[in-house]
Each structure stands twice: as C-alpha cells, then as structure tokens.
Design a protein around this motif. Structure first.
Motif, mmCIF file in Angstrom:
data_model
loop_
_atom_site.group_PDB
_atom_site.id
_atom_site.type_symbol
_atom_site.label_atom_id
_atom_site.label_comp_id
_atom_site.label_asym_id
_atom_site.label_seq_id
_atom_site.Cartn_x
_atom_site.Cartn_y
_atom_site.Cartn_z
ATOM 1 N N MET A 154 0.837 -1.203 0.000
ATOM 2 C CA MET A 154 0.000 0.000 0.000
ATOM 3 C C MET A 154 0.872 1.253 0.000
ATOM 4 O O MET A 154 1.896 1.291 0.694
ATOM 5 C CB MET A 154 -0.913 0.011 1.237
ATOM 6 C CG MET A 154 -1.896 -1.140 1.303
ATOM 7 S SD MET A 154 -2.559 -1.409 2.975
ATOM 8 C CE MET A 154 -1.175 -2.218 3.781
ATOM 9 N N TYR A 155 0.459 2.241 -0.757
ATOM 10 C CA TYR A 155 1.102 3.558 -0.735
ATOM 11 C C TYR A 155 0.026 4.625 -0.546
ATOM 12 O O TYR A 155 -1.116 4.457 -0.972
ATOM 13 C CB TYR A 155 1.875 3.821 -2.032
ATOM 14 C CG TYR A 155 3.126 2.985 -2.150
ATOM 15 C CD1 TYR A 155 4.286 3.336 -1.463
ATOM 16 C CD2 TYR A 155 3.150 1.824 -2.915
ATOM 17 C CE1 TYR A 155 5.438 2.572 -1.555
ATOM 18 C CE2 TYR A 155 4.291 1.051 -3.018
ATOM 19 C CZ TYR A 155 5.432 1.430 -2.328
ATOM 20 O OH TYR A 155 6.560 0.659 -2.404
ATOM 21 N N HIS A 156 0.417 5.692 0.099
ATOM 22 C CA HIS A 156 -0.532 6.780 0.308
ATOM 23 C C HIS A 156 -0.805 7.536 -0.986
ATOM 24 O O HIS A 156 0.104 7.763 -1.797
ATOM 25 C CB HIS A 156 0.016 7.754 1.350
ATOM 26 C CG HIS A 156 -0.330 7.363 2.749
ATOM 27 N ND1 HIS A 156 0.402 7.769 3.843
ATOM 28 C CD2 HIS A 156 -1.329 6.601 3.243
ATOM 29 C CE1 HIS A 156 -0.141 7.269 4.948
ATOM 30 N NE2 HIS A 156 -1.189 6.562 4.596
ATOM 31 N N VAL A 157 -2.054 7.923 -1.139
ATOM 32 C CA VAL A 157 -2.423 8.861 -2.192
ATOM 33 C C VAL A 157 -2.154 10.265 -1.685
ATOM 34 O O VAL A 157 -2.513 10.610 -0.554
ATOM 35 C CB VAL A 157 -3.911 8.716 -2.565
ATOM 36 C CG1 VAL A 157 -4.348 9.825 -3.517
ATOM 37 C CG2 VAL A 157 -4.156 7.353 -3.197
ATOM 38 N N GLY A 175 -3.681 10.262 2.048
ATOM 39 C CA GLY A 175 -4.861 9.413 1.995
ATOM 40 C C GLY A 175 -4.529 7.936 1.973
ATOM 41 O O GLY A 175 -3.553 7.499 1.353
ATOM 42 N N GLU A 176 -5.355 7.168 2.649
ATOM 43 C CA GLU A 176 -5.133 5.737 2.770
ATOM 44 C C GLU A 176 -5.231 5.023 1.430
ATOM 45 O O GLU A 176 -6.057 5.365 0.583
ATOM 46 C CB GLU A 176 -6.156 5.138 3.740
ATOM 47 C CG GLU A 176 -6.019 3.649 3.936
ATOM 48 C CD GLU A 176 -6.688 3.169 5.209
ATOM 49 O OE1 GLU A 176 -6.747 1.954 5.413
ATOM 50 O OE2 GLU A 176 -7.138 4.016 5.989
ATOM 51 N N GLY A 177 -4.379 4.020 1.244
ATOM 52 C CA GLY A 177 -4.451 3.143 0.089
ATOM 53 C C GLY A 177 -5.045 1.804 0.497
ATOM 54 O O GLY A 177 -4.590 1.182 1.452
ATOM 55 N N MET A 178 -6.081 1.373 -0.213
ATOM 56 C CA MET A 178 -6.702 0.080 0.084
ATOM 57 C C MET A 178 -5.780 -1.063 -0.365
ATOM 58 O O MET A 178 -5.179 -0.988 -1.440
ATOM 59 C CB MET A 178 -8.038 -0.053 -0.636
ATOM 60 C CG MET A 178 -9.112 0.944 -0.238
ATOM 61 S SD MET A 178 -9.853 0.614 1.383
ATOM 62 C CE MET A 178 -9.272 2.070 2.255
ATOM 63 N N ARG A 211 -1.760 -0.178 -8.661
ATOM 64 C CA ARG A 211 -2.930 0.494 -9.232
ATOM 65 C C ARG A 211 -3.818 0.896 -8.063
ATOM 66 O O ARG A 211 -4.364 0.029 -7.370
ATOM 67 C CB ARG A 211 -3.668 -0.463 -10.169
ATOM 68 C CG ARG A 211 -4.840 0.137 -10.948
ATOM 69 C CD ARG A 211 -5.437 -0.932 -11.846
ATOM 70 N NE ARG A 211 -6.585 -0.464 -12.617
ATOM 71 C CZ ARG A 211 -6.517 0.097 -13.821
ATOM 72 N NH1 ARG A 211 -5.329 0.272 -14.391
ATOM 73 N NH2 ARG A 211 -7.604 0.463 -14.474
ATOM 74 N N PRO A 212 -3.973 2.184 -7.776
ATOM 75 C CA PRO A 212 -4.812 2.589 -6.636
ATOM 76 C C PRO A 212 -6.226 2.047 -6.758
ATOM 77 O O PRO A 212 -6.782 1.963 -7.857
ATOM 78 C CB PRO A 212 -4.798 4.128 -6.712
ATOM 79 C CG PRO A 212 -3.595 4.467 -7.521
ATOM 80 C CD PRO A 212 -3.413 3.342 -8.491
ATOM 81 N N HIS A 213 -6.783 1.665 -5.642
ATOM 82 C CA HIS A 213 -8.185 1.242 -5.598
ATOM 83 C C HIS A 213 -9.068 2.449 -5.951
ATOM 84 O O HIS A 213 -8.715 3.594 -5.646
ATOM 85 C CB HIS A 213 -8.507 0.747 -4.183
ATOM 86 C CG HIS A 213 -9.833 0.090 -4.050
ATOM 87 N ND1 HIS A 213 -11.007 0.822 -3.891
ATOM 88 C CD2 HIS A 213 -10.198 -1.212 -4.027
ATOM 89 C CE1 HIS A 213 -12.022 -0.018 -3.781
ATOM 90 N NE2 HIS A 213 -11.570 -1.254 -3.854
ATOM 91 N N GLY A 241 -1.388 23.930 -9.717
ATOM 92 C CA GLY A 241 -1.984 22.626 -9.984
ATOM 93 C C GLY A 241 -1.503 21.573 -8.999
ATOM 94 O O GLY A 241 -0.361 21.590 -8.543
ATOM 95 N N LYS A 242 -2.384 20.644 -8.672
ATOM 96 C CA LYS A 242 -2.033 19.567 -7.753
ATOM 97 C C LYS A 242 -2.939 18.379 -8.044
ATOM 98 O O LYS A 242 -4.165 18.478 -7.907
ATOM 99 C CB LYS A 242 -2.187 20.016 -6.297
ATOM 100 C CG LYS A 242 -1.408 19.180 -5.309
ATOM 101 C CD LYS A 242 -1.353 19.892 -3.956
ATOM 102 C CE LYS A 242 -0.337 19.241 -3.051
ATOM 103 N NZ LYS A 242 -0.210 19.937 -1.758
ATOM 104 N N SER A 243 -2.363 17.248 -8.422
ATOM 105 C CA SER A 243 -3.154 16.083 -8.806
ATOM 106 C C SER A 243 -3.011 14.977 -7.777
ATOM 107 O O SER A 243 -1.933 14.764 -7.226
ATOM 108 C CB SER A 243 -2.700 15.548 -10.176
ATOM 109 O OG SER A 243 -2.865 16.535 -11.172
ATOM 110 N N ALA A 244 -4.103 14.275 -7.549
ATOM 111 C CA ALA A 244 -4.083 13.133 -6.638
ATOM 112 C C ALA A 244 -3.432 11.945 -7.336
ATOM 113 O O ALA A 244 -3.770 11.607 -8.471
ATOM 114 C CB ALA A 244 -5.498 12.772 -6.216
ATOM 115 N N THR A 245 -2.490 11.302 -6.643
ATOM 116 C CA THR A 245 -1.791 10.159 -7.219
ATOM 117 C C THR A 245 -1.074 9.383 -6.130
ATOM 118 O O THR A 245 -0.773 9.923 -5.063
ATOM 119 C CB THR A 245 -0.770 10.617 -8.286
ATOM 120 O OG1 THR A 245 -0.189 9.466 -8.909
ATOM 121 C CG2 THR A 245 0.329 11.456 -7.670
ATOM 122 N N ALA A 246 -0.803 8.109 -6.403
ATOM 123 C CA ALA A 246 0.076 7.303 -5.548
ATOM 124 C C ALA A 246 1.372 6.982 -6.277
ATOM 125 O O ALA A 246 2.175 6.183 -5.813
ATOM 126 C CB ALA A 246 -0.624 6.011 -5.143
#
Length: 575
Positions: free
Chosen positions: A328-331, A419-422, A449-451, A489-494
């Motif tokens: 798991m990795y944080h988003v 943010g938590e990674g499932m 691949r993030p949930h 700009g700031k995008s959500a990603t893991a």
C-alpha cells in the motif's frame, strides 16, 4: 570483517530496526545492526550552501548537497528498481519502467534522517477495517484482484496504546500526549487558515501536528531552530528526533549495540525453520568489497517494505503466494493557493498543523469511498528545492522562475492530502530475476494500481481543501490569473510511492498472513520483520509512529522469548 558473536542481528537502522535494537540492548542482549549505507556524523551536515545564513534563518543546510547530490541517498542513481503503475480508467498492466521513486535514505538512521517528523497515532478503525468497514468495501463489477482485501489486525488497538506512549516518550514527539513536550508553533499560513475556520465556525479545525522535532530541549539535544530545512534534510542541530540521535544513541550507551555501516545483506540461509547465516556484501560492491557470512540466533529484517520483501523473496522464506502482495502507498493530493499576505513558510518547521476532521468520512454515492486521511499544511524548503518540478515536472527558468519567486513562493498557502491506500491482491512487489543489481541480487518490480476508493476520496478532499483555502482568502487554481494558475496545480496520485506499508502482513492464520502477531515469519523459529510491511491494512496518517510502536512491542516479545529460553547473552548464542 565482522568476527564477533551476537545474540541478534538487525538488518536496517531506520524506524523499525532502531526500535527493536533498543529494546534488545536494554535487557543485555548483544546486537549487531547492519546498515546498507554509511554512518554520517554531525560535522558532515554542514551549514551554508547557495543561500546560507543570509536566507532569513541561521544554520540552513546546503541545498545543492541535498537536492542535487542526494546526500542522504548517494547511491540511488546506481540502484535498479522498476514500476508498473496505472490508475482506474487507464490501461491495465502497463509496461514496466525504471524508477527512482520510493527509496528511503540509505544511511544509519534510515528514512527518519530525511523525514519531516510528523508522528501520528492511528485511529481504532485503522486496525479493524474488515469488521467495521468490510461490508461497504465491495465495488460492483470490479475484478477480484482489484477489490479491497481488508483484514483486521491480530493485535487490538488498546494493546498498542502503551507502545504509542513509550515511543512518544523515548523519541520525544512534540505535542504528543505522552512526551511532555509542547507543540511546535504554527507558521503564518497555518495561523491564517486556523483563524478563518474558527471565525466561520467551520466543521474543519486546525490542530497541532505531533512532531518528532524538539519544541524544547530534550534528551540532551537543542530545541528547533526553525531553519526550515527539515523534510528531505538532516538536522544540523539534532533537534529532529531521528533514530541516529535518539534510540540508536541510547542503545549504544548500553555497550550492547554494534552498528556496522556499508553492509548489504543479499540472502538469508538456513533450514526450513531456522535461519543460520546471513550472506553479506561488506564495502563498496564496485570497489573493495568482501563477501562474508554472519551467524546469529535471532534475525530481524527491517529494510523498508520493498527491500525487506526482496530479501525474503530472494532467500525463499515466507509464503510465496502472499509475500509481496497487498502493498500500500498513500495517495497524495490536496490544493495549492496564494495567500493575500506573505506567509514565508520556509522559516518554520514543516507542517506543524494539520486537519483530521474528515478522517472517517465516507460516501456511497456515484464516487464511493469508505475512509479518507489527513490534511497537512505543506511548506517550502529552500528556493532550489521549491523551484524543482513545479510545472510539468520541469525546473523553472527565466521569466517563469522570476514570476514564481516574486508572486508565488513568498505567499504559499497549501494543503497536502495524505490518503489511505486500500490493500489489493494486484498491488505487489516481485523479483525481476533477469536483472541483477550491483550486489548481484535480483532487482524488484513494483506493480501498483490505486483502488477506486483511494482516488474518489482524494477528489472529495480536494474540494474541501479548495473551499478551506478560499475561506482563508487564498487564490486557488480555478480563480487564479492565467500567468499564475500553472503554479497551483495539484493532482491526486500514488505514483510517487510515499509511505509504503504492507507486503508481509501479520495475522493469526498462516493461510492469509506472512507473519504471526509478534511479526515472526510463520513456520520460522528465529526470523522476524519489523518495518512497515507488517500492516495488513494501511493508515490515513503517516505510518512512522505506528512502525516504531510496533517495533518496540516486537522487540520486547523477542527479548522475553530469549530470556524464557534461558539463553545467556552471547555465550549460548555462540554454542
């Protein structure tokens, strides 16, 4: 050459390894701690650099040294690691590509030398995800390998409480319940947002971040000098409570700890149930290195998740059907803005305030999620660090750089999402057996691949961040002038692989877990794992304090087991 006999060998000197070593040394066990990187002393962490003392605060570290030469990760350019990353909506199983992301500092103290110091306790829900949230975790139509595989932890949250207290006290976590140290002060951006939320009687509230940075003299070390270069830097004043200056130093005072830098363990050798030897490369693998085996009755692996998994896979220990799965990795995400007055966030310790208000929020609508994480107020380090990769991953030059330093850099008011990674069966670490690194060990491939819940929660939080920043007078990307919008700009990603956990999940059933409740590999008498890979589910907070608390618990369990066996330190270990 390492010739002495030890009761235990700890592989890795970061958050987990240092805490286990400390516990074992306290009961008289002789411990050898092996570290892949060098041991860097205080006189190497020099003042100065491009801007030096003239840049608003005393004692700034050398920015070129840390940001361009990767002082704390000197050999990362020589490492080999591959990544297959995709997000929902993108093609599955993308081609693997080389990556330099995800590496921790390679030196005595590990990642705690470069981390920012945020040290949170998790919530009770974090250890009971299956029981409390499992019924809402299924996504209709999603393939089984991408579904969240939630498991409850085998250790109750309340059992961890004394270990959180112990970690906070020993390390010195400013603003934590058990440390006795007051919180660090807010910076100007944090104060502005806190005041705006309070005046509006908003649901969101700003609270002090518990930090592994001294807010007062502690453990014979200075309080924070607020030089601003904390995250990604080593502390020149030893005010940051990394493992070098806290538990490793205390363990060495017992006379029971030997730290051996520049040693890479590439294989564990033994029988079906017991490790008997460690195969090590000692010294520079491209120069004067030696291959040596080391013996010890107890082995603790604490290399960080990818390297610990790699070592176990290469050695053939741990269930091959489970080992390396459910990483798991944080988003990360959030929002950026420009405040109406200067915030100069570089002249304070980083992210000394945070928002936990949305932690247990959930949504069953068109973009469902079951849990979120925290919001940290992000800060700038020095200008060289700030200008790197601001637009399309490229450095800023010319007029673009002038605009950034005139109109953006001094007014930064940003919120970063953790943010938590499932956990999913698809997300894994594997050996790439056709590619050997400079230690003649197979490289790794990280498939991630993030949930869908991970990114759905990040989108929900992004809207909250924009709303909060506007409430505080911030100019966000959607309302910024055209020449400033690209900077915001700031995008959500893991994709950057922050805060890795999992891959060696612990549990009571060997059919579903790699480790038992004491983090010993199922079926092995003397092999333990003590970094973040033990977690069966992730956290919505930075994981370091949980790793430390668990490692203190595991260290005590090992010490008790060693004593119960009637072992006399070193003497019986040598027999």
């Amino acid at each position: 050459m390492i010739r002495d006999t030890y009761d235990a060998v700890v592989i890795g000197t970061g958050a987990g390894g240092a805490c286990v070593a400390y516990q074992l040394c306290q009961v008289g066990m002789k411990v050898l701690a092996l570290e892949k990187g060098p041991r860097i002393e205080l006189d190497a962490i020099v003042e100065g650099g491009v801007f030096g003392k003239g840049f608003h605060s005393q004692g700034r570290g050398d920015e070129l040294k840390y940001t361009r030469e990767r002082f704390l990760q000197r050999n990362v350019s020589k490492e080999i690691r591959f990544m297959r990353y995709s997000e929902p909506g993108e093609p599955e199983n993308p081609p693997e590509r080389p990556t330099s992301d995800g590496w921790m500092s390679q030196l005595v103290g590990g990642g705690t030398v470069h981390y920012g110091g945020a040290s949170f306790r998790p919530d009770p829900v974090d250890t009971r995800m299956r029981s409390m949230l499992g019924s809402a975790s299924n996504v209709p139509g999603l393939a089984p390998q991408y579904q969240a595989a939630l498991e409850d932890w085998p250790v109750d949250f309340n059992e961890y409480l004394p270990w959180f207290e112990e970690a906070e006290r020993l390390i010195g976590i400013a603003g934590a319940p058990a440390s006795g140290l007051p919180p660090l002060p807010f910076n100007k951006a944090e104060m502005r947002v806190a005041s705006a939320l309070k005046a509006a009687k908003d649901r969101a509230q700003v609270t002090p971040t518990p930090m592994a940075i001294n807010s007062a003299d502690h453990g014979g070390r200075d309080s924070c000098h607020h030089s601003g270069l904390c995250q990604d830097y080593a502390c020149r004043f030893e005010a940051k409570s990394d493992m070098r200056v806290t538990l490793l130093r205390e363990a060495e005072k017992t006379g029971n700890l030997t730290i051996q830098p520049d040693v890479f363990v590439r294989k564990l050798i033994g029988t079906n149930s017991r490790i008997t030897e460690l195969e090590c490369v000692i010294g520079d693998p491209e120069g004067d290195a030696e291959l040596q085996t080391i013996k010890a009755p107890i082995i603790i692996v604490a290399c960080e998740i990818v390297e610990s998994i790699r070592l176990l896979l290469n050695s053939g220990y741990g269930d091959p059907n489970l080992l390396g799965r459910y990483v798991m990795y944080h988003v990360t995400g959030g929002a950026r803005s420009i405040a109406p007055t200067p915030t100069t966030t570089w002249d304070n310790a980083p992210h000394t305030a945070y928002i936990r208000t949305f932690y247990n929020d959930a949504d069953a609508g068109s973009r469902p999620f079951i849990k979120t994480g925290i919001l940290l107020f992000s800060t700038y380090g020095g200008p060289l660090q700030a200008m790197a990769g601001k637009i399309d991953g490229r450095y800023l030059w010319g007029e673009q750089a002038l605009t950034f330093f005139d109109e953006v850099y001094p007014f930064k008011m940003d919120i970063s999402y953790i943010g938590e990674g499932m956990p999913t069966a698809y997300n894994r670490v594997e050996l790439k057996k056709d590619t050997l690194d400079r230690y003649r060990m197979p490289a790794t491939v990280i498939t991630y691949r993030p949930h869908p819940f991970d990114l759905n929660a990040a989108a929900y939080i992004e809207n909250e961040c924009v709303r909060i920043l506007k409430l505080a007078g911030g100019v966000t990307q959607d309302i910024a002038p055209s020449h400033l919008a690209p900077f915001l700009g700031k995008s959500a990603t893991a994709r950057r692989m922050f805060h890795g956990t999992g891959g060696c999940r612990f549990g009571t059933d060997p059919k579903t877990s790699v480790l038992d409740r004491d983090c010993r590999v199922h079926g092995m008498d003397n092999l333990y794992v003590a970094d973040g890979s033990f977690m069966p589910t992730g956290l919505g907070v930075n994981p370091t304090l949980t790793i430390q608390a668990n490692a203190l618990r595991v260290g005590r369990a090992i010490a008790d087991r060693f004593a119960a066996a009637g072992a006399s330190p070193v003497l019986q270990a040598a027999e």
